[in-house]
Design an enzyme around this catalytic site. Structure first.
Site, PDB file in Angstrom:
ATOM      1  N   GLU A 259       0.832  -1.203   0.000  1.00  0.00           N
ATOM      2  CA  GLU A 259       0.000   0.000   0.000  1.00  0.00           C
ATOM      3  C   GLU A 259       0.870   1.258   0.000  1.00  0.00           C
ATOM      4  O   GLU A 259       0.522   2.265  -0.613  1.00  0.00           O
ATOM      5  CB  GLU A 259      -0.960   0.006   1.199  1.00  0.00           C
ATOM      6  N   HIS A 262       1.571   2.116  -3.531  1.00  0.00           N
ATOM      7  CA  HIS A 262       0.434   2.848  -4.133  1.00  0.00           C
ATOM      8  C   HIS A 262       0.450   4.306  -3.667  1.00  0.00           C
ATOM      9  O   HIS A 262       0.226   5.230  -4.447  1.00  0.00           O
ATOM     10  CB  HIS A 262      -0.898   2.222  -3.689  1.00  0.00           C
ATOM     11  N   GLU A 288      -0.672  -0.790  -9.853  1.00  0.00           N
ATOM     12  CA  GLU A 288      -0.221  -2.045  -9.257  1.00  0.00           C
ATOM     13  C   GLU A 288       1.282  -2.252  -9.512  1.00  0.00           C
ATOM     14  O   GLU A 288       1.965  -2.873  -8.698  1.00  0.00           O
ATOM     15  CB  GLU A 288      -1.055  -3.195  -9.838  1.00  0.00           C
TER      16      GLU A 288
END
Ligand code: CO
Length: 493
Positions: A259, A262, A288
């Site tokens: 995460e 991201h 991704e």
């Protein structure tokens, strides 16, 4: 100037999206359970309003007019991306859109029950309905070669099914063979990661990893949720969540790094793009690629563990009895397993191919919903060599099809492929990359990603971006080389 008015409208819409995102974040992190129903209602209202504004005739007219004006490169991208979004949603009749939403939420409830009771038949009629409506959506969106193209384009703009198949063929053959080869290698001992690790200490370790990555805590925060996610509330507010498993060190550390990847992407998109159609990542798959880059290519490398080992033993002194190399091997344990979300780097893409092949055939009427459990298990046997005993661990494991998210799965695989292709180019540009990583200096890698990828927002389609960054289109060779290089080390081949 229409372009200025257009920007103003988008910025107004983005305020509604900010409100909805914050309510959604709260929903999944801190909200008391009993508030769920009413809260969902409020979120639906606010995001519905934002959606209505974004497909209004006013926006349509402003896009038309702005196209005729003299624009700079950024403005041209705003109009191009905005127009594509606008036209897409205009093509789907609102009745069909509503019907799909209603059917999808019923299908999700049926899917949950079917999964719990391990009974595909509970889900079957609902899935049939969703597939039917999704085909209609695809027909409204339009396509040239393959109906699935229309759906794929929703997640990976510009990519064609035929191109995807060309990438998958050699990759599948390589992965199936390589997996067999690993059977003759030396299996790492991953039991060292399956001891008892108190949550507070795991949190400390995760935060150390995020700091190392240069995640900006003054423009974000980390909380806990059932399924880890990243959400951009607005500029300078990119939040991540993680989860903890007291008996598995992998889970929280690598969810956090994933995460975090991201979030670095979102934090690196220029502030002046915020709220505009170019203010997101280039695609699901490019997003991704960033999370996988940090999670797998960096976070599961020997160089990373040569540095992060010190942090690990400061937090968990019991690892003093292991070497960095042993930890590197343990976090790269390969297993022929049933569940996609728990899959390692070698098997992950096989799980995706199977889903892609099934959904592409479904959308093109080559197979029927009732055949799914059988086809699923056959493909599992062919690709992974294992067959789940229960549909709950097979065809019923993912929620995506209940949502009508056909065309989404390939993004995960493409993310892996893009990350390896970017990494190959990064290594050429940054000669000292390995040394930098083993010294805990991730700044050059991050700066490279910022310059080449993050700073572009969604100005370019993923295919264009990959070409701009690496000089060639999507090529699975880099992923295959990366896997072979790394896992030959892990399995001592
Ligand atoms: Co992700």
């Amino acid at each position: 100037m229409s372009i200025n008015k257009l920007k103003e409208r988008y910025l107004l819409i983005s305020k509604y999206n900010t409100a909805a995102a914050l309510l959604q974040w709260d929903f999944e992190t801190h909200m008391p359970k009993k508030a769920a129903e009413k809260r969902a209602d409020v979120i639906g209202e606010i995001s519905g309003k934002a959606f209505e504004m974004s497909v209004s005739d006013e926006i349509g007219k402003l896009l038309e007019d702005a196209q005729k004006e003299e624009l700079n490169e950024v403005e041209r991208a705003i109009v191009k991306v905005g127009k594509k979004e606008y036209d897409k949603f205009k093509k789907i009749p609102s009745d069909l859109f509503k019907e799909l939403n209603i059917s999808a939420s019923k299908a999700q409830a049926a899917w949950e029950e079917a999964k719990t009771k391990n009974d595909f038949n509970i889900f079957k009629p609902h899935l049939e309905k969703v597939v039917d409506l999704t085909k209609k959506v695809a027909d409204h969106l339009g396509y040239e070669e393959n109906r699935y193209d229309a759906l794929l384009d929703l997640y990976e703009p510009g990519l064609k099914t035929s191109e995807l198949k060309k990438v998958i063929e050699p990759l599948r053959e390589f992965l199936v063979n390589y997996l067999n080869k690993l059977d003759n290698g030396k299996k790492p001992d991953n039991s060292i990661l399956k001891r008892y690790f108190p949550i507070e200490k795991q949190k400390e370790l995760s935060l150390r990893a995020l700091k190392l990555m240069k995640y900006d805590f003054d423009a974000g925060r980390m909380d806990i949720s059932m399924h880890p996610f990243t959400t951009t509330i607005g500029p300078n507010d990119v939040r991540i969540t993680t989860r903890y498993n007291e008996h598995d060190l992998n889970d929280s550390l690598y969810s956090t790094i994933h995460e975090g990847g991201h979030a670095l992407y979102e934090q690196g998109i220029p502030e002046e793009f915020s709220g505009l159609p170019i203010g997101d990542g280039a695609s699901m798959a490019i997003h991704e690629s960033q999370s996988r880059f940090w999670e797998n290519i960096i976070g599961r490398s020997l160089e990373f563990w040569n540095y992060f080992y010190n942090d690990l033993i400061e937090v968990f002194p019991e690892f003093k009895e292991n070497t960095p190399e042993e930890i590197f091997k343990a976090v790269n344990f390969v297993e022929r397993s049933f569940i996609r979300t728990e899959a390692d780097e070698v098997t992950y893409n096989l799980h995706i191919m199977l889903r892609f092949e099934i959904e592409e055939a479904l959308i093109n009427d080559r197979i029927k919903v009732e055949d799914l459990p059988k086809i699923w298990n056959e493909k599992m046997k062919d690709y992974l060599g294992v067959v789940p005993e229960k549909d709950s661990e097979g065809v019923l494991q993912d929620v995506h099809w209940a949502h009508g998210s056909f065309g989404y799965f390939p993004s995960y695989m493409l993310g892996n492929l893009y990350s390896a292709q970017f990494y190959n180019k990064m290594r050429k540009d940054l000669q000292d990359l390995d040394k930098q990583i083993s010294e805990g200096n991730f700044e050059p890698a991050l700066k490279w990603l910022r310059d080449k990828i993050h700073s572009k927002g969604s100005m370019y389609e993923p295919g264009e971006l990959v070409k701009m960054v690496t000089g060639e289109s999507l090529n699975p060779k880099y992923f295959m080389d990366y896997i072979e290089n790394k896992f030959n080390k892990v399995y001592e081949l």
